[in-house]
Design a protein around this motif. Structure first.
Motif, mmCIF file in Angstrom:
data_model
loop_
_atom_site.group_PDB
_atom_site.id
_atom_site.type_symbol
_atom_site.label_atom_id
_atom_site.label_comp_id
_atom_site.label_asym_id
_atom_site.label_seq_id
_atom_site.Cartn_x
_atom_site.Cartn_y
_atom_site.Cartn_z
ATOM 1 N N ALA A 187 0.831 -1.207 0.000
ATOM 2 C CA ALA A 187 0.000 0.000 0.000
ATOM 3 C C ALA A 187 0.866 1.257 0.000
ATOM 4 O O ALA A 187 0.563 2.242 -0.689
ATOM 5 N N SER A 188 1.952 1.219 0.727
ATOM 6 C CA SER A 188 2.799 2.414 0.846
ATOM 7 C C SER A 188 3.541 2.700 -0.463
ATOM 8 O O SER A 188 3.698 3.851 -0.867
ATOM 9 N N CYS A 189 3.989 1.617 -1.131
ATOM 10 C CA CYS A 189 4.829 1.804 -2.319
ATOM 11 C C CYS A 189 4.037 2.209 -3.565
ATOM 12 O O CYS A 189 4.647 2.568 -4.568
ATOM 13 N N ILE A 190 2.712 2.115 -3.545
ATOM 14 C CA ILE A 190 1.979 2.546 -4.747
ATOM 15 C C ILE A 190 1.454 3.988 -4.596
ATOM 16 O O ILE A 190 0.774 4.503 -5.475
ATOM 17 N N LEU A 191 1.826 4.637 -3.522
ATOM 18 C CA LEU A 191 1.390 6.028 -3.341
ATOM 19 C C LEU A 191 2.161 6.940 -4.302
ATOM 20 O O LEU A 191 3.288 6.617 -4.701
ATOM 21 N N PRO A 192 1.577 8.073 -4.685
ATOM 22 C CA PRO A 192 2.317 8.996 -5.544
ATOM 23 C C PRO A 192 3.604 9.463 -4.843
ATOM 24 O O PRO A 192 3.587 9.688 -3.628
ATOM 25 N N ASN A 193 4.668 9.588 -5.616
ATOM 26 C CA ASN A 193 5.985 10.030 -5.092
ATOM 27 C C ASN A 193 6.633 9.045 -4.128
ATOM 28 O O ASN A 193 7.576 9.402 -3.414
ATOM 29 N N ALA A 194 6.127 7.811 -4.114
ATOM 30 C CA ALA A 194 6.709 6.815 -3.206
ATOM 31 C C ALA A 194 8.168 6.548 -3.589
ATOM 32 O O ALA A 194 8.989 6.181 -2.734
ATOM 33 N N ASP A 195 8.481 6.743 -4.878
ATOM 34 C CA ASP A 195 9.844 6.425 -5.328
ATOM 35 C C ASP A 195 10.904 7.245 -4.582
ATOM 36 O O ASP A 195 12.027 6.789 -4.397
ATOM 37 N N ALA A 271 5.819 8.449 3.955
ATOM 38 C CA ALA A 271 6.227 9.743 4.514
ATOM 39 C C ALA A 271 6.629 10.715 3.401
ATOM 40 O O ALA A 271 6.197 11.870 3.375
ATOM 41 N N PHE A 272 7.436 10.235 2.450
ATOM 42 C CA PHE A 272 7.862 11.119 1.350
ATOM 43 C C PHE A 272 6.678 11.512 0.480
ATOM 44 O O PHE A 272 6.639 12.600 -0.076
ATOM 45 N N SER A 273 5.737 10.604 0.360
ATOM 46 C CA SER A 273 4.578 10.866 -0.478
ATOM 47 C C SER A 273 3.780 12.083 0.023
ATOM 48 O O SER A 273 3.213 12.832 -0.746
ATOM 49 N N VAL A 274 3.768 12.284 1.341
ATOM 50 C CA VAL A 274 3.036 13.453 1.859
ATOM 51 C C VAL A 274 3.992 14.558 2.304
ATOM 52 O O VAL A 274 3.607 15.494 3.003
ATOM 53 N N GLY A 275 5.261 14.411 1.906
ATOM 54 C CA GLY A 275 6.226 15.479 2.166
ATOM 55 C C GLY A 275 6.657 15.607 3.621
ATOM 56 O O GLY A 275 7.053 16.675 4.078
ATOM 57 N N VAL A 276 6.587 14.500 4.367
ATOM 58 C CA VAL A 276 7.032 14.558 5.772
ATOM 59 C C VAL A 276 8.449 14.011 5.851
ATOM 60 O O VAL A 276 8.752 12.962 5.288
ATOM 61 N N ASN A 277 9.319 14.724 6.550
ATOM 62 C CA ASN A 277 10.691 14.257 6.688
ATOM 63 C C ASN A 277 10.766 13.160 7.753
ATOM 64 O O ASN A 277 10.306 13.374 8.874
ATOM 65 N N PRO A 278 11.350 12.008 7.410
ATOM 66 C CA PRO A 278 11.313 10.900 8.382
ATOM 67 C C PRO A 278 12.402 10.983 9.442
ATOM 68 O O PRO A 278 12.924 9.975 9.867
ATOM 69 N N ASP A 279 12.780 12.197 9.856
ATOM 70 C CA ASP A 279 13.886 12.273 10.815
ATOM 71 C C ASP A 279 13.417 12.766 12.188
ATOM 72 O O ASP A 279 14.130 13.470 12.882
ATOM 73 N N SER A 280 12.182 12.381 12.544
ATOM 74 C CA SER A 280 11.642 12.922 13.794
ATOM 75 C C SER A 280 12.070 12.129 15.026
ATOM 76 O O SER A 280 11.593 12.399 16.123
ATOM 77 N N GLY A 281 12.929 11.134 14.856
ATOM 78 C CA GLY A 281 13.441 10.393 16.016
ATOM 79 C C GLY A 281 12.417 9.426 16.594
ATOM 80 O O GLY A 281 11.517 8.955 15.879
ATOM 81 N N PRO A 282 12.547 9.150 17.899
ATOM 82 C CA PRO A 282 11.705 8.121 18.506
ATOM 83 C C PRO A 282 10.200 8.325 18.348
ATOM 84 O O PRO A 282 9.433 7.370 18.424
#
Ligand code: PFF
Length: 456
Positions: A187-195, A271-282
Motif C-alpha cells: 500500500a505504501s509503495c503505490i502512493l504517488p511520489n513513493a519512489d 512519509a515522502f509521499s506526503v512530504g514529511v521528513n522521516p527524521d523525527s526520532g523516537p
C-alpha cells in the motif's frame, strides 16, 4: 531426571529465535535511526555490522546456551567451571529481567494504539497526534493497564512451555507478521511520489557517512539481534544437538534485516509521499506515522483506517514475540535455580516485571518524584540495560568464548561435535574465532567509550 524441554523442529528454532530478534527494534527503532542517519548509508553500514559483528556474537551466545543446556546463569557457570566468568550469566539474566518491564511499557503503547485505531480515535490534525501521545504516555492508568495486559498475554504463552507455548505461538505470529508487513509495504509503495522514499532507502549518499552513523548502526545491530540479554543463550539451550548454529544465526539475522528493511519500505514511501521528513526520532511511529497514513490515504479514508490498524497490530505482534523471549530468560532462571514449577516461575516474573513496568510508565510524567538525577525511571532502565549492561555482557561474552573457553569445546559446538567437518566449516570456524577474539570486543569497546564521550 526430567528431560529438558526443547524446540520440536528446525522451523521452530528459526521462527522462535527470529521472533525474539524481530521486535520494536525493527519496526520502531530501525526506521527512525535510518531516518536520522542518512537512510541508505545507514542501511549499508548496518548490514555489514550484522554480518561481521552481530552473527559472531549470536553464535557465541548459542554456544554457551546449547553447551550448558540450562538457563543463562547456569550455562555460563558450567562452561566457566564456576570461575568468576559465571557472573556474565547472572548479568545477562538481570539485564533480560530489567528490560522486560520497560519493553512491556512500549509494547503496551502499541496495544493502546491498536485499540485507538480500531475505535477511530487516531484521526485529527498533526497537533492532535502529538497531544494524543503525550497524554497517553503521561496518563496514570491506561499505559499501566496495557503494560499488565501485554505481560499477561505473554504469561499465557510462556506458561505452556517451550514447544506448546513459545514454539507454537511463534509459528502462528511470525507468518502473520510477514503477511501484514507485505500488505502495508504494498500500500505504501503505490502512493504517488513513493519512489523518493525508496530512493532514500536504497541510494546511498556517502557524504552522509560519519562516525555517528557507524556507531548508531553498530548499536542497533546488537539491539535488534537480541544480543547480550540472555535471550539467545536461553533459547539455544532448547536447541537440539544437531542444530547448525552458524546456519541458524545467519538465517535469523537475514530475517531480522529483511523485516527492518521492509519496515523502512512501509514508512518512508508513505512519509515522502506526503512530504514529511522521516527524521523525527523516537516519536516517528507514534506521532508522525499515524498522521502520515491519514494524509497519504486521505482520498480513501477506509484504506487509511485499515492500514493504520494493521500497522499497530503488526507492531504489537513483533513486540509480543520479543517479550516472550525476554520473559523466558527469567522464567527459565527461576524455574531451574529456585526449583519452582514453570507456571509459578512464569507468574513470579509476570508480576514482578508488571511492577517494574508500572513504575517506569508512571515515571513518564504521571507521578512526580519517580526521577533520579532528572531522568525518569523509564530512561534509566533504557540507559542501564542498553548502554551499560548490554555492551558489558556482549564484550565479556566475546572475550570468554574467544580467549578462555578451550577451543576444542567451542569447535565442538560450532561443528556439532565434528558432524560439520567440511573444509568450509573449518574455515568458517577460524574466521569466527578471529572475529570473536579481536574485532567484536574492539567494536563493542568503541561504542561503549563513545557513548560516554570518552572517544571523539
Ligand atoms: N531484538 C528486539 C527488538 O529488536 O525489538 C529487542 C530485544 C529483545 C532485545 C530481546 C533484547 C532481547 F533480549
Amino acid at each position: 531426571m526430567v528431560e529438558r524441554a526443547n524446540f520440536g523442529s528446525k522451523l521452530g528454532v528459526i521462527l522462535a529465535t527470529a521472533g525474539s530478534a524481530v521486535g520494536l527494534g525493527n519496526v520502531w527503532r530501525f526506521p527512525y535511526m535510518a531516518g536520522e542517519n542518512g537512510g541508505a548509508v545507514f542501511i549499508m553500514i548496518y548490514i555489514n555490522c550484522v554480518v561481521v559483528l552481530g552473527i559472531p556474537c549470536m553464535i557465541s551466545e548459542f554456544i554457551v546456551g546449547r553447551h550448558g543446556q540450562s538457563n543463562t546463569a547456569r550455562a555460563y557457570q558450567k562452561l566457566s567451571g564456576g570461575t568468576p566468568w559465571t557472573l556474565i550469566g547472572y548479568m545477562g539474566v538481570l539485564t533480560g529481567f530489567l528490560i522486560t518491564g520497560y519493553y512491556a511499557v512500549v509494547s503496551g503503547w502499541c496495544l493502546q494504539y491498536v485499540w485507538a485505531s480500531l475505535i477511530g480515535h487516531l484521526q485529527g490534525d498533526p497537533a492532535y497526534f502529538k497531544t494524543y501521545f503525550t497524554e497517553l504516555s503521561t496518563d496514570p492508568v491506561k499505559p499501566v493497564l496495557w503494560t499488565v495486559i501485554i505481560l499477561g498475554v505473554t504469561y499465557l504463552i510462556i506458561e505452556h512451555g517451550v514447544r506448546n507455548g513459545i514454539e507454537r505461538a511463534s509459528k502462528m505470529l511470525m507468518p502473520t507478521l510477514f503477511i501484514l508487513l507485505l500488505i502495508i509495504v504494498g500500500a505504501s509503495c503505490i502512493l504517488p511520489n513513493a519512489d523518493k522514499g525508496i530512493e532514500f532507502l536504497f541510494k546511498p549518499d556517502w557524504s552522509k557517512l560519519t562516525a555517528e552513523v557507524f556507531l548508531g548502526a553498530l548499536g542497533q545491530s546488537f539491539y535488534s539481534l537480541s544480543i547480550a540479554m540472555g535471550c539467545l543463550c536461553t533459547y539455544a539451550s532448547y536447541f537440539s544437538r544437531t542444530t547448525n548454529l552458524t546456519r541458524s544465526a545467519s538465517q535469523i539475522a537475514l530475517i531480522d534485516c529483511l523485516v527492518a528493511i521492509l519496515a523502512g519500505l512501509m514508512i518512508f514511501p508513505a512519509a515522502f509521499s506526503v512530504g514529511v521528513n522521516p527524521d523525527s526520532g523516537p516519536s516517528l511511529i507514534f506521532i508522525t506515522l499515524p498522521n502520515v497514513f491519514q494524509q497519504a490515504f486521505s482520498s480513501l479514508p477506509v484504506v487509511g483506517y485499515c492500514i493504520s490498524l494493521l500497522f499497530f497490530i503488526l507492531l504489537s505482534l513483533a513486540a509480543l514475540t520479543s517479550l516472550m523471549s525476554l520473559h523466558e530468560v527469567s522464567t527459565a532462571f527461576i524455574h531451574e535455580e529456585m526449583r519452582m514449577s514453570r507456571k509459578k516461575a512464569a507468574l513470579v516474573v509476570t508480576i514482578s516485571t508488571s511492577v517494574i513496568g508500572a513504575f517506569c510508565s508512571l515515571s513518564m510524567g504521571a507521578v512526580d518524584g519517580l526521577t533520579i538525577f532528572g531522568k525518569s525511571l523509564f530512561d534509566w532502565f533504557d540507559f542501564i540495560t542498553g548502554q551499560i549492561f548490554l555492551p558489558i555482557v556482549g564484550f565479556l561474552t566475546c572475550i570468554f568464548i574467544g580467549w578462555f573457553v578451550p577451543h576444542h569445546i567451542v569447535r565442538g559446538e560450532f561443528t556439532n561435535n565434528g558432524d560439520l567437518r567440511s573444509r568450509r566449516y573449518i574455515r568458517l570456524f577460524y574466521i569466527f574465532i578471529f572475529l570473536v577474539k579481536y574485532i567484536c570486543p574492539l567494536a563493542i569497546l568503541v561504542i561503549f567509550l563513545h557513548q560516554f564521550g570518552l572517544l571523539k
